[in-house]
Scaffold this motif. Structure first.
Motif, short mmCIF file in Angstrom:
data_model
loop_
_atom_site.label_atom_id
_atom_site.label_comp_id
_atom_site.label_asym_id
_atom_site.label_seq_id
_atom_site.Cartn_x
_atom_site.Cartn_y
_atom_site.Cartn_z
N THR A 277 0.86 -1.16 0.00
CA THR A 277 0.00 0.00 0.00
C THR A 277 0.91 1.22 0.00
O THR A 277 1.63 1.45 0.96
CB THR A 277 -0.87 0.02 1.27
N THR A 278 0.89 2.00 -1.06
CA THR A 278 1.73 3.18 -1.10
C THR A 278 0.97 4.36 -0.52
O THR A 278 -0.21 4.52 -0.76
CB THR A 278 2.18 3.53 -2.53
N THR A 279 1.65 5.14 0.27
CA THR A 279 1.04 6.32 0.87
C THR A 279 1.92 7.52 0.63
O THR A 279 1.53 8.45 -0.04
CB THR A 279 0.81 6.10 2.39
N LYS A 280 3.09 7.51 1.17
CA LYS A 280 4.08 8.58 1.01
C LYS A 280 5.27 7.95 0.30
O LYS A 280 5.12 6.94 -0.34
CB LYS A 280 4.48 9.13 2.38
N PRO A 281 6.48 8.50 0.41
CA PRO A 281 7.63 7.84 -0.19
C PRO A 281 7.91 6.47 0.44
O PRO A 281 8.72 5.73 -0.05
CB PRO A 281 8.79 8.81 0.07
N SER A 282 7.27 6.17 1.52
CA SER A 282 7.43 4.90 2.20
C SER A 282 6.19 4.06 1.94
O SER A 282 5.29 4.47 1.23
CB SER A 282 7.61 5.16 3.69
N TRP A 283 6.12 2.86 2.51
CA TRP A 283 4.96 2.01 2.29
C TRP A 283 4.77 1.03 3.42
O TRP A 283 5.65 0.82 4.24
CB TRP A 283 5.07 1.29 0.96
N VAL A 284 3.58 0.43 3.41
CA VAL A 284 3.21 -0.61 4.37
C VAL A 284 2.92 -1.85 3.55
O VAL A 284 2.32 -1.78 2.49
CB VAL A 284 1.96 -0.18 5.16
N ARG B 59 0.99 -9.67 9.40
CA ARG B 59 0.46 -8.36 9.80
C ARG B 59 1.16 -7.23 9.04
O ARG B 59 2.25 -7.40 8.50
CB ARG B 59 0.63 -8.19 11.31
N ALA B 60 0.51 -6.09 9.02
CA ALA B 60 1.03 -4.92 8.30
C ALA B 60 2.34 -4.45 8.93
O ALA B 60 2.42 -4.21 10.13
CB ALA B 60 0.00 -3.79 8.34
N CYS B 61 3.37 -4.35 8.06
CA CYS B 61 4.71 -3.91 8.49
C CYS B 61 5.19 -2.77 7.61
O CYS B 61 4.73 -2.61 6.47
CB CYS B 61 5.71 -5.05 8.37
N ILE B 62 6.13 -2.03 8.11
CA ILE B 62 6.78 -0.97 7.35
C ILE B 62 7.76 -1.60 6.37
O ILE B 62 8.54 -2.47 6.74
CB ILE B 62 7.53 0.01 8.29
N ARG B 63 7.71 -1.16 5.14
CA ARG B 63 8.59 -1.51 4.01
C ARG B 63 9.73 -2.49 4.29
O ARG B 63 10.76 -2.14 4.80
CB ARG B 63 9.20 -0.25 3.43
N ASN B 64 9.53 -3.71 3.92
CA ASN B 64 10.58 -4.73 3.99
C ASN B 64 11.26 -4.84 5.35
O ASN B 64 12.45 -5.11 5.44
CB ASN B 64 11.65 -4.47 2.92
N THR B 65 10.49 -4.60 6.42
CA THR B 65 11.02 -4.75 7.78
C THR B 65 10.07 -5.63 8.57
O THR B 65 9.05 -6.08 8.07
CB THR B 65 11.13 -3.39 8.52
N ARG B 66 10.42 -5.82 9.80
CA ARG B 66 9.53 -6.51 10.75
C ARG B 66 8.98 -5.50 11.75
O ARG B 66 8.56 -5.87 12.85
CB ARG B 66 10.29 -7.63 11.46
N ILE B 67 8.94 -4.24 11.37
CA ILE B 67 8.37 -3.18 12.21
C ILE B 67 6.88 -3.14 11.91
O ILE B 67 6.47 -2.74 10.82
CB ILE B 67 9.02 -1.82 11.92
N THR B 68 6.08 -3.59 12.88
CA THR B 68 4.64 -3.67 12.65
C THR B 68 3.95 -2.33 12.87
O THR B 68 4.35 -1.54 13.73
CB THR B 68 3.99 -4.70 13.60
N VAL B 69 2.89 -2.12 12.09
CA VAL B 69 2.08 -0.91 12.28
C VAL B 69 1.43 -0.95 13.65
O VAL B 69 1.40 0.05 14.36
CB VAL B 69 1.04 -0.77 11.14
N TRP B 70 0.94 -2.13 14.05
CA TRP B 70 0.28 -2.19 15.35
C TRP B 70 1.26 -1.83 16.47
O TRP B 70 0.87 -1.19 17.45
CB TRP B 70 -0.39 -3.55 15.60
#
Length: 84
Positions: A5-12, A22-33
């Motif tokens: 899902t593109t939003t800004k220059p980054s993505w989820v 679960r939803a994570c930040i671009r190619n990481t294991r950093i979860t949105v939750w």
């Protein structure tokens, strides 16, 4: 295959087998939750950025945008994590 899902220059993205899909930040294991929960617990954006190496302000904007559009999903992820 990851859903992006593109939003800004980054993505989820959600990738099967990564953080339970679960939803994570671009190619990481950093979860949105996890980011949303940190904010709910009182962490400022500046504190979150300082604590998570490699996270950018645009990543946070993408996370907050994703949360606004998928609040029920993220709230459920937070509840699931608290139950573990």
């Amino acid at each position: 295959m990851a859903t992006v899902t593109t939003t800004k220059p980054s993505w989820v993205q959600k990738t099967p087998g990564v953080c339970g899909g679960r939803a994570c930040i671009r190619n990481t294991r950093i979860t949105v939750w996890g980011l949303v929960n940190s904010r709910r617990l009182g962490a400022s954006d500046e504190q979150i950025l300082k604590n998570i190496i490699g996270l950018t302000p645009d990543d946070l904007i993408a996370a907050w945008d994703y949360f606004r559009e998928h609040a029920a999903e993220i709230d459920e992820d937070i509840r699931d994590n608290e139950a573990d």
